[in-house]
Scaffold this active site. Structure first.
Site, PDB file in Angstrom:
ATOM      1  N   LEU A  17      44.839  38.056  47.567  1.00  0.00           N
ATOM      2  CA  LEU A  17      45.276  36.493  48.046  1.00  0.00           C
ATOM      3  C   LEU A  17      46.068  36.419  46.983  1.00  0.00           C
ATOM      4  O   LEU A  17      47.368  35.674  47.735  1.00  0.00           O
ATOM      5  CB  LEU A  17      44.121  36.400  48.954  1.00  0.00           C
ATOM      6  CG  LEU A  17      44.336  34.634  48.937  1.00  0.00           C
ATOM      7  CD1 LEU A  17      45.412  35.209  50.543  1.00  0.00           C
ATOM      8  CD2 LEU A  17      43.178  33.795  49.741  1.00  0.00           C
ATOM      9  N   TYR A  18      45.321  35.765  45.658  1.00  0.00           N
ATOM     10  CA  TYR A  18      45.960  35.091  45.321  1.00  0.00           C
ATOM     11  C   TYR A  18      47.253  35.125  44.343  1.00  0.00           C
ATOM     12  O   TYR A  18      48.432  35.174  44.008  1.00  0.00           O
ATOM     13  CB  TYR A  18      45.248  34.334  44.270  1.00  0.00           C
ATOM     14  CG  TYR A  18      43.533  33.799  43.909  1.00  0.00           C
ATOM     15  CD1 TYR A  18      43.743  32.879  45.034  1.00  0.00           C
ATOM     16  CD2 TYR A  18      42.832  33.090  43.412  1.00  0.00           C
ATOM     17  CE1 TYR A  18      42.977  31.816  45.656  1.00  0.00           C
ATOM     18  CE2 TYR A  18      41.735  33.071  44.374  1.00  0.00           C
ATOM     19  CZ  TYR A  18      41.735  32.845  44.950  1.00  0.00           C
ATOM     20  OH  TYR A  18      40.708  31.841  46.221  1.00  0.00           O
ATOM     21  N   ARG A  19      47.294  36.589  43.835  1.00  0.00           N
ATOM     22  CA  ARG A  19      48.182  37.709  43.557  1.00  0.00           C
ATOM     23  C   ARG A  19      49.275  38.020  45.028  1.00  0.00           C
ATOM     24  O   ARG A  19      50.602  37.372  44.513  1.00  0.00           O
ATOM     25  CB  ARG A  19      47.882  38.928  43.221  1.00  0.00           C
ATOM     26  CG  ARG A  19      47.237  38.794  41.907  1.00  0.00           C
ATOM     27  CD  ARG A  19      47.286  40.771  41.304  1.00  0.00           C
ATOM     28  NE  ARG A  19      46.240  40.445  40.172  1.00  0.00           N
ATOM     29  CZ  ARG A  19      45.101  41.173  40.500  1.00  0.00           C
ATOM     30  NH1 ARG A  19      44.755  41.674  41.870  1.00  0.00           N
ATOM     31  NH2 ARG A  19      43.796  41.028  40.193  1.00  0.00           N
TER      32      ARG A  19
END
Length: 191
Positions: free
Chosen positions: A146-148
């Site tokens: 998600l963060y990427r």
């Protein structure tokens, strides 16, 4: 206020909602009652920090996800731990003029619906900072993916926090976060 199908995201008073937030974190992250008690004290302290922002995701009046963060300060405990790791990689400047996403958790039954993305976007959009930083378990997890997808990149890996056996990665992103590949309505309907 943002609506994702049956879930509403809104600003919350972190101090007032801390016990409910820790219930979510305990279920999502697998915390013991002892760990919850320690973290409840920490969240209470964070709630008093200047610039703290907190969002809650609610379904039928129940907190099913939350996130909070604050402008980073080099004096914060977290910063003192990650500073040598960031400096070793040439990223020490990421401790200044940055919004630190402190916690972000969604109940397992509500994961995969775009709530994590909506919570972190909402926090970062309200932060007034040019960048965001966070730490996540240093493993290929849905959270790291998600963060990427939002534009976060690894700034340091194999970061060791005291009393935590698992290594963490520190990730940073310029704001605004990368555009979503899926609309919120599509994310809310996916499983």
């Amino acid at each position: 206020m943002e609506q994702l199908t049956e879930v509403t995201i809104e600003v919350i008073d972190l101090a007032a909602w801390a016990p409910f937030a820790l219930d979510v974190q305990a279920e999502a992250f697998g915390l013991t009652p002892e760990e919850v008690a320690v973290r409840l004290h920490i969240v209470g302290r964070h709630a008093q920090q200047p610039g703290v922002l907190a969002l809650g995701a609610f379904a039928a009046g129940r907190l099913v996800g939350f996130g909070y963060g604050m402008p980073n300060s080099r004096e914060h405990w977290w910063s003192t731990v990650i500073q040598p790791y960031l400096e070793a990689g040439g990223h020490g400047g990421w401790l200044d003029d940055v919004f630190a996403v402190t916690e972000l958790h969604v109940l397992p039954g509500y994961q995969g619906r775009g709530l994590g993305s909506a919570l972190i976007r909402g926090l970062c959009e309200r932060s007034g900072q040019p960048r965001s930083i966070l730490s996540a378990i240093d493993a290929e997890t849905p959270a790291r993916r998600l963060y990427r997808s939002l534009g976060y990149q690894d700034l340091a890996r194999a970061v060791r926090f005291p009393n935590t056996p698992r290594p963490y990665a520190v990730m940073g992103a310029r704001l605004p976060l990368a555009p979503s590949r899926r609309s919120h309505s599509q994310a809310a309907n996916s499983r």
